[in-house]
Design an enzyme around this catalytic site. Structure first.
Site, PDB file in Angstrom:
ATOM      1  NE  ARG A  74      -2.949   0.266   3.305  1.00  0.00           N
ATOM      2  CZ  ARG A  74      -2.409   0.795   4.425  1.00  0.00           C
ATOM      3  NH1 ARG A  74      -2.036   2.048   4.444  1.00  0.00           N
ATOM      4  NH2 ARG A  74      -2.285   0.055   5.497  1.00  0.00           N
ATOM      5  CE1 TYR A 127     -15.179  12.033 -16.421  1.00  0.00           C
ATOM      6  CE2 TYR A 127     -14.718  12.014 -14.072  1.00  0.00           C
ATOM      7  CZ  TYR A 127     -15.082  11.350 -15.228  1.00  0.00           C
ATOM      8  OH  TYR A 127     -15.341  10.012 -15.189  1.00  0.00           O
ATOM      9  CG  ASP A 211      -8.494  16.241 -15.585  1.00  0.00           C
ATOM     10  OD1 ASP A 211      -7.893  15.571 -16.455  1.00  0.00           O
ATOM     11  OD2 ASP A 211      -9.516  15.837 -15.009  1.00  0.00           O
ATOM     12  CE  LYS A 236     -11.819   8.197 -18.839  1.00  0.00           C
ATOM     13  NZ  LYS A 236     -12.025   9.522 -18.299  1.00  0.00           N
TER      14      LYS A 236
HETATM   15  C1  LIG Z   1     -12.398   9.952 -17.014  1.00  0.00           C
HETATM   16  C2  LIG Z   1     -11.952  11.272 -16.515  1.00  0.00           C
HETATM   17  C3  LIG Z   1     -11.619  11.466 -15.161  1.00  0.00           C
HETATM   18  C4  LIG Z   1     -11.785  10.372 -14.121  1.00  0.00           C
HETATM   19  O1  LIG Z   1     -10.958   9.296 -14.334  1.00  0.00           O
HETATM   20  P1  LIG Z   1     -11.337   7.802 -13.808  1.00  0.00           P
HETATM   21  O2  LIG Z   1     -10.135   7.030 -14.172  1.00  0.00           O
HETATM   22  O3  LIG Z   1     -12.584   7.391 -14.508  1.00  0.00           O
HETATM   23  O4  LIG Z   1     -11.543   7.906 -12.327  1.00  0.00           O
HETATM   24  C5  LIG Z   1     -11.185  12.717 -14.772  1.00  0.00           C
HETATM   25  N1  LIG Z   1     -11.080  13.732 -15.648  1.00  0.00           N
HETATM   26  C6  LIG Z   1     -11.388  13.594 -16.948  1.00  0.00           C
HETATM   27  C7  LIG Z   1     -11.256  14.762 -17.865  1.00  0.00           C
HETATM   28  C8  LIG Z   1     -11.842  12.364 -17.426  1.00  0.00           C
HETATM   29  O5  LIG Z   1     -12.176  12.241 -18.724  1.00  0.00           O
END
Ligand SMILES: *Cc1c(COP(=O)(O)O)cnc(C)c1O
Length: 422
Positions: A74, A127, A211, A236
């Site tokens: 962890r 998001y 982000d 993604k």
């Molecule tokens: C998908 C996404 C997230 C969250 O990511 P997860 O891996 O689904 O928790 C945050 N910001 C953006 C812009 C996203 O497209």
């Protein structure tokens, strides 16, 4: 098993090369060409004194020392350490921490850098998960989130700051650029300058987190433009096969350190198998990215010229001479492969078209090898009230696509036949 310098001659190599092998030394792993998966939850101490020393180094330092022995998975484990070294070098960062999901990275960042009585600014739209976190649990802690209406305008940032300062000092500015699904752009360098100037009004300088999920580390490097922290949903583009969840935080040791320590307490680290899958995914990241981006150029152009399409919000089509275009050219290395378009019609026509698609799969998410499409208003933006949806450019005619790596002719032919549905 890991030799992980983030500085030094290796980081002079191209991202394509770093993505394949950076940080891994077969010598420590039976000569295995590829890193083994180390599933062990605990790691044996060679002596009682060594046990004491390793605990002191972990808990007293800003971050575990680079070659510190492992303690418990962890806290850190071999596959996590190797992945983090590779994520850091790809983002041009001193340090990286990997999490169980993008939201785990975002929530740990917010909780580590915000305290009750403080405020924070954020670009719009956000998001959905981030929006829910800020206006739910974070607000519940007595922290005030304030939206920046236009992330390209310093006056708009200043206006949001005035509102925020009435509540308390601004501890964090969270930027999502390009934004989902409008492709709205915020000027990271301008926001960083604004944060510097805020130190005349308050004692702390806000931390700037960006982000970077929509473009990813190959097309945008927020840290080079003045961000302190870069957050990426690895689910993604980096994961790239729609078969795992993960999140990354990169930045300086000083900024990442407290978030990593909180990750240990929250237990939201990335597990060994997912870390290994990601190392594998990263090897083809530059190839996948190049193909998907080239496909997206062709599809965006096809849609823009189609008589049943009203408009396409693709970054490559930003008007020459516009402020967004200028920031795009300075800040981004390309337009990426996720964008929205509006058909001439409403929900009925959109649904008819979607139900005829054969190659595109209908699903949320983005950045995988397969092309995906979804009707934003009734899926990803279901919870957003219609008037706010329209404000951010999502109506019943909007469809979002994430272009994959299939043959572009097949994708275009699929869209072409489906557009005959109405
Ligand atoms: C998908 C996404 C997230 C969250 O990511 P997860 O891996 O689904 O928790 C945050 N910001 C953006 C812009 C996203 O497209």
């Amino acid at each position: 098993m890991t030799r992980t310098p983030t500085q030094g001659p290796e980081s002079e190599l191209h991202p394509d090369t770093l993505a394949v092998g950076f940080g891994y030394d077969p010598e420590g792993a039976y000569g295995a060409v590829k890193p083994p998966i180390v599933l062990s939850s605990a790691f044996a101490y060679p002596s009682a004194q060594a046990a004491k020393d390793v605990h002191r180094a972990y808990f007293d330092g800003p971050a575990p020392e680079r070659d510190a022995p492992f303690i418990y998975a962890r806290l850190d484990h071999p596959n996590l350490k190797l992945l983090q070294a590779r994520l850091a070098v790809l983002d041009g960062a001193e340090d990286a921490a990997a999490f169980a999901s993008g939201m785990a990275a975002i929530s740990a960042t917010m909780l580590a850098h915000l305290k009750p009585g403080q405020s924070m600014l954020h670009t719009t739209p956000l998001y959905g998960g981030t929006h829910g976190l800020l206006y739910g649990p974070i607000s519940g802690l007595g922290i005030k989130p304030v939206p920046i209406v236009d992330g390209l305008s310093e006056a708009s940032v200043a206006k949001a700051a005035e509102t925020a300062l009435e509540h308390g000092p601004i501890a964090l500015i969270h930027v999502e650029s390009p934004a989902n699904p409008t492709a709205g752009i915020a000027d990271i360098a301008m926001i960083a300058r604004f944060a510097d100037a805020l130190t005349k009004r308050q004692e702390i300088r806000p931390v700037i987190s960006v982000d970077n999920t929509f473009l990813g580390s190959l097309l945008q490097k927020p840290l080079e433009h003045g961000a302190d922290l870069c957050i990426t949903s690895l689910t993604k583009y980096a994961g790239g096969h729609s078969d795992l969840l993960g999140g990354a935080l990169t930045g300086s040791l000083e900024r990442v350190g407290p978030v990593r320590m909180l990750r240990t307490l929250l237990g939201t680290h990335m597990d060994p198998f997912t870390s290994w899958l990601l190392l594998r995914s990263l090897e083809t990241f530059p190839l996948r990215n190049a193909r998907a981006n080239a496909n997206a150029v062709a599809i965006a152009a096809f849609l823009r010229d189609h008589p049943k399409v009203e408009g396409v919000t693709y970054l490559g089509f930003l008007a020459e001479g516009s402020p967004a275009r200028a920031v795009y050219e300075r800040q981004c290395g390309g337009a990426g492969s996720t964008f929205s378009f509006r058909i001439k019609g409403g929900e009925r026509e959109a649904f008819a078209m979607l139900d005829r698609l054969k190659v595109f799969r209908m699903a949320v998410s983005l950045g995988g090898t397969e092309s995906l499409i979804c009707h934003s208003a009734t899926t990803t933006h279901y919870l957003v009230p219609p008037d706010i949806r329209r404000e951010v450019g999502v109506d019943d005619s909007s469809l979002r696509i994430s272009v994959g790596i299939e043959h572009p002719d097949d994708l275009i032919a699929d869209l072409d036949q489906a557009l005959k549905a109405f």
